[in-house]
Motif scaffolding. Structure first.
Motif, PDB file in Angstrom:
ATOM      1  N   UNK A  16       0.833  -1.202   0.000  1.00 44.22           N
ATOM      2  CA  UNK A  16       0.000   0.000   0.000  1.00 44.22           C
ATOM      3  C   UNK A  16       0.871   1.256   0.000  1.00 44.22           C
ATOM      4  N   UNK A  17       1.926   1.259   0.795  1.00 41.83           N
ATOM      5  CA  UNK A  17       2.837   2.411   0.831  1.00 41.83           C
ATOM      6  C   UNK A  17       3.462   2.629  -0.536  1.00 41.83           C
ATOM      7  N   UNK A  18       3.869   1.536  -1.192  1.00 39.32           N
ATOM      8  CA  UNK A  18       4.435   1.650  -2.539  1.00 39.32           C
ATOM      9  C   UNK A  18       3.414   2.275  -3.493  1.00 39.32           C
ATOM     10  N   UNK A  19       2.161   1.833  -3.379  1.00 36.08           N
ATOM     11  CA  UNK A  19       1.122   2.361  -4.274  1.00 36.08           C
ATOM     12  C   UNK A  19       0.827   3.828  -3.996  1.00 36.08           C
ATOM     13  N   UNK A  20       0.639   4.175  -2.734  1.00 36.26           N
ATOM     14  CA  UNK A  20       0.293   5.557  -2.393  1.00 36.26           C
ATOM     15  C   UNK A  20       1.393   6.533  -2.802  1.00 36.26           C
ATOM     16  N   UNK A  21       2.629   6.058  -2.772  1.00 36.53           N
ATOM     17  CA  UNK A  21       3.740   6.938  -3.160  1.00 36.53           C
ATOM     18  C   UNK A  21       3.712   7.258  -4.653  1.00 36.53           C
TER      19      UNK A  21
ATOM     20  N   UNK B 205      -2.083   6.738   6.609  1.00 36.61           N
ATOM     21  CA  UNK B 205      -3.189   6.181   5.834  1.00 36.61           C
ATOM     22  C   UNK B 205      -2.944   4.731   5.413  1.00 36.61           C
ATOM     23  N   UNK B 206      -1.696   4.349   5.208  1.00 39.40           N
ATOM     24  CA  UNK B 206      -1.388   3.005   4.704  1.00 39.40           C
ATOM     25  C   UNK B 206      -1.919   1.887   5.600  1.00 39.40           C
ATOM     26  N   UNK B 207      -1.744   1.973   6.939  1.00 39.44           N
ATOM     27  CA  UNK B 207      -2.276   0.892   7.779  1.00 39.44           C
ATOM     28  C   UNK B 207      -3.797   0.744   7.675  1.00 39.44           C
ATOM     29  N   UNK B 208      -4.488   1.874   7.467  1.00 32.61           N
ATOM     30  CA  UNK B 208      -5.948   1.815   7.341  1.00 32.61           C
ATOM     31  C   UNK B 208      -6.339   1.049   6.082  1.00 32.61           C
ATOM     32  N   UNK B 209      -5.705   1.387   4.972  1.00 27.19           N
ATOM     33  CA  UNK B 209      -6.027   0.727   3.708  1.00 27.19           C
ATOM     34  C   UNK B 209      -5.613  -0.744   3.734  1.00 27.19           C
ATOM     35  N   UNK B 210      -4.474  -1.038   4.357  1.00 29.55           N
ATOM     36  CA  UNK B 210      -4.014  -2.428   4.454  1.00 29.55           C
ATOM     37  C   UNK B 210      -4.991  -3.270   5.273  1.00 29.55           C
ATOM     38  N   UNK B 211      -5.476  -2.712   6.373  1.00 27.25           N
ATOM     39  CA  UNK B 211      -6.438  -3.430   7.210  1.00 27.25           C
ATOM     40  C   UNK B 211      -7.740  -3.671   6.450  1.00 27.25           C
TER      41      UNK B 211
END
Length: 210
Positions: A149-154, A164-170
């Motif tokens: 997710x972090x790779x994508x958001x970047x 935000x990444x932990x929220x989307x991953x969960x």
């Protein structure tokens, strides 16, 4: 009765190492039929056609037996989930990326429905050693999802990525679990491909605008 005694006599000739897989096979059937609370050493012994001391020769208590069962069944799903997560993903078509990963996971779940049911049932007993094992495995997968997710958001210039990444991953993990339950446990009328395609469309409509 004579057949039962014959099974018990044959079991006595097996050592614990050879007997453990047979005990685990019987424990799986008991667990699927009666759940965590209904899986006793006696019930497993009865299902295996052996005496209770034979089961104790293989596993010292119920938690050890159930953890061994979970470990065996969980590995099938864990390996499939990790294989479904791309190591070097391309984010040019995020909908297709989510759909392919979810399809791979759901196909693995439908190919090993008993394994999924064991893991799903185990997660509901929050205080058991088995449930703690399930949570640990889930945390490992969640960590891999967070990295993706972090790779994508970047790549889409999203602010506050770390928060935000932990929220989307969960959300991704929960959606995968829910979809697996829908198909395997609830037997809803979806194929893995159709459900994955539908869910991926729903998700990608909102991610870039949030």
């Amino acid at each position: 009765m004579a057949q039962d005694r014959a099974v018990r006599r044959r079991a006595a000739h097996l050592g614990p190492e050879k007997r453990r897989p047979l005990i685990l096979d019987s424990a799986l059937q008991v667990y699927l039929a009666h759940g965590y609370r209904g899986t006793s050493m006696q019930a497993v012994a009865d299902a295996a056609g052996v005496t209770k001391p034979v089961v104790y020769e293989c596993f010292k208590n119920r938690d050890e037996l159930l953890l061994a069962l979970l470990s065996r069944e969980e590995k099938k799903l864990f390996d499939a989930v990790i294989a479904a997560l791309p190591k070097m993903p391309s984010f040019e078509d995020v909908e297709a990326l989510i759909s392919s990963g979810l399809t791979a996971f759901l196909k693995a779940a439908t190919e090993a429905p008993d394994s999924w049911r064991v893991v799903f049932e185990s997660s509901r007993n929050s205080e058991s050693a088995v449930a703690r094992r399930v949570r640990a495995a889930r945390d490992t997968i969640l960590g891999r999802l967070r990295d993706l997710v972090i790779m994508y958001l970047s790549t889409i210039d999203v602010a506050d990525t770390e928060r935000k990444a932990p929220v989307l991953a969960e959300l991704l993990a929960s959606i995968c679990e829910s979809c697996g339950r829908m198909i395997v446990v609830d037997k809803m009328p979806w194929t893995p491909e159709d459900l994955a395609n539908y869910v991926s469309r729903l998700m990608t409509l909102g991610v870039t605008k949030a």
